[in-house]
Every structure is written in C-alpha cells, then in structure tokens.
Design an enzyme around this catalytic site. Structure first.
Site, PDB file in Angstrom:
ATOM      1  N   HIS A 173       0.831  -1.202   0.000  1.00  0.00           N
ATOM      2  CA  HIS A 173       0.000   0.000   0.000  1.00  0.00           C
ATOM      3  C   HIS A 173       0.865   1.251   0.000  1.00  0.00           C
ATOM      4  CE1 HIS A 173      -3.383   2.637   1.533  1.00  0.00           C
ATOM      5  NE2 HIS A 173      -4.000   1.924   0.609  1.00  0.00           N
ATOM      6  N   CYS A 174       2.004   1.188   0.660  1.00  0.00           N
ATOM      7  CA  CYS A 174       2.886   2.356   0.776  1.00  0.00           C
ATOM      8  C   CYS A 174       3.461   2.805  -0.564  1.00  0.00           C
ATOM      9  CB  CYS A 174       4.045   2.051   1.727  1.00  0.00           C
ATOM     10  SG  CYS A 174       3.563   1.656   3.413  1.00  0.00           S
TER      11      CYS A 174
END
Length: 345
Positions: free
Chosen positions: A329-330
């Site tokens: 997600h980062c």
C-alpha cells in the site's frame, strides 16, 4: 475522497531508484515492484513515475520480460526522490453529478515524514506535475498529509492516528480541531475517527495503513497481536478497544474484523520492521496482500478473501519490500475513475 474499492482508472507507482532506502537489498526489491505492476496491469492501467528516459527504458524491459500486459502501462516523466507513492502521490476527490463523476486532485504538502529523509522536493512536486500533465483541477489544502495516514469509507468517515497527524513534525501550528476541519473541508467527510499509536518500526510515526483499514462502508479490519509479550500487543489492543466504541454518524456501530500480525521481521537481526497484513491494496478485480514467509500469511489471506468475495485476493512476498520500512500500500496510489475537471482560467 472515494473509498479504495470504488471504480479505479489506474494505480500510480513511483519506480524505485534510491538504493539507500533498501540498504543491501535493493536488487531484491525491484522484482516485487514488477509483481505489483504485473498484477495491476492484468486488469487495469498502471501509471509509473520515471524521472529519466534511461529509467523508463530499464523498467519497460523488466516488465516486458516478466510478461506484464504492457498495453496497460503508462510512463510519466516525473522525477522522484523515493518510491513511496502512497505518501507523495496525488490524492483524488470526486463529485457525482447528473452527468457522471468528476475528479480533481488534492495537493497536500509533503515533508518525508517530518523531515526524516531529505531531499523531498521532487516528491512534493508530484501532485502538481500530474495535475499539470492531465490538465486537472488541483486543490491546495496548505497542510502536510501523507496518503498512508488516512483511510476513508467513501460515506463520510475518515480514520487516522493521533501518533501521526498530531505529531509536531508535521503541522506544529495546527490544533487537533483545525486538522479535523481541514480533513472535513478537503476530503468531504463528516467525522474523523482517531486511533492511537502505530506499530513498532514504522518510521512514519503511525500510519493507519499499517494498522486499520476500511473494507466496506460498515466494516473495518484491524491487525492484532496474539502474543501479550510482543512489543505491539498493547498498542494494537488499545486500537481494537477504540474501534469497538466507534459509531457511524447515525449512532450504529461499525463491524470490526481482526487480522493477525506476522511474526517479527528484522533488519540485520536487531531492528524490528513494520511488517503488517493491513498494508494491502484494493484494485478493481483483486486485493494485493503483502506476505512475509510466515505461518500467519494464509490466515490473513483467507480472512481478506472472505471480506472481498468478488475480488481475487493475491499474496505477494513483500519481505524484501518491508526492508525499506513500507509495503504494497505504501508504494501505490489509486486513481479513481472520473471526468477530469480542468483548472480555473
């Protein structure tokens, strides 16, 4: 701000090039990015920030060799300082009208998590560069905010953490009430839900996408640690307690589902890394979930598959990726579908 599960046009990546972000492990990180891009491009566009023609050509060769659907890949000549596109990439907002859905960009300020990793000028310029390239309307809230620090349900609620948004290395001149008002004004939400501390090893000061995520308007998934002796146990139990007390604007409770934590993952045997299954990415037809060569990997995948019955849940070994203190997600940022609203003349 639309929820992540709403229809997407594309997902943004900023291709990694800063070897210092993954000391001694950079070569093992690139194949993880290739797998992320391949799974996205299987069903929708993937947009990749590359700062040079040389990097573009290098990435193109990698993706073609891996069998990526290159027809769904777009390269954008935007230089970056680092690869954490969730935090420096454009955050989108939408407006539904009789004629469909309109889209615009939020250009929050970015200071590399409180000035920890300079320089960050190129990263801070990414939303404005993308808005200019697409001819897209851009709002400038005038506040430091990273995409990983917030999560929305698309129905008026945002969830965040006190450890991050109230940290004085972000917006020292703003009070909690002022920060909440900025979130309401620019994300189009009615209520702000606050978690406490983040997981150990998270150098972002407690990003929500390592702890607690919306998976539907009514359902929140949150990681918990089963071992009372683990350093994350008390903080995650406190967040679970807070979640169980939260209510929708109409007073009804949220549905809370727990995810396990993987066993501890370390950098050079002594630095705990922020490995978490909550750092998954929702795309149109799938959910990409970080795995860590741990016995809890399958348990986490099974739980998320139950929560996303119409999407394919795909595990991607992110052990090399979390070496850089972040996961799937980062390094991604979704671009919702919508008609572009041009900037004011």
């Amino acid at each position: 701000m639309p929820a992540e599960w709403e229809p997407q046009e594309a997902v943004w990546l900023s291709w990694p090039h800063r070897t210092a972000s993954w000391p001694g492990a950079f070569q093992s990180v690139v194949p993880v990015f290739v797998q992320i891009a391949k799974n996205i491009a299987a069903t929708q566009l993937v947009r990749i920030n590359v700062g040079t023609i040389e990097l573009r050509d290098q990435v193109d060769r990698l993706l073609r060799t891996a069998g990526v659907c290159i027809e769904r890949v777009r390269y954008h000549m935007n230089p970056t300082n680092d690869a954490w596109c969730r935090d420096h990439g454009p955050i989108y907002v939408v407006r539904d009208t009789n004629g469909g859905r309109e889209r615009a960009i939020l250009d929050w300020d970015y200071n590399a998590w409180g000035g920890k990793y300079p320089p960050f000028d190129s990263d801070n310029a990414i939303p404005s560069r993308i808005a200019e390239e697409f001819g897209e309307y851009r709002f400038v809230p005038g506040m430091i905010l990273e995409g990983g620090s917030i999560d929305v349900n698309g129905a008026g609620t945002v969830i965040t953490s006190e450890a991050c948004l109230l940290n004085k290395n972000r917006n020292p001149s703003l009070t909690r009430e002022q920060i909440e008002q900025r979130l309401r004004d620019y994300l189009g939400v009615q209520q702000v839900l606050w978690m406490g501390d983040g997981i150990v090893g998270d150098d972002t000061d407690g990003h929500i996408d390592d702890m607690t995520r919306f998976v539907s308007r009514e359902t929140i998934v949150t990681v918990v640690e089963d071992d009372p002796q683990d350093v994350n146990y008390h903080a995650l139990m406190d967040n679970l307690r807070r979640l169980r007390l939260l209510r929708h604007p109409d007073g009804s409770p949220f549905r809370i589902v727990t995810l396990p934590m993987p066993g501890p993952v370390y950098f050079e045997a002594d630095e705990r890394l922020p490995a978490s299954y909550a750092n998954f990415l929702i795309i149109n037809e799938a959910v990409l979930v970080p795995t860590y060569r741990d016995e809890n990997d399958q348990r986490a995948l099974d739980t998320l598959q139950q929560l996303f019955p119409t999407r394919k849940v795909i595990g991607i070994d992110s052990t090399p990726l979390v070496w850089g203190l972040g996961s799937i997600h980062c390094v991604t940022q979704q671009q919702p579908k919508g008609q572009i609203v041009p900037p004011a003349p």
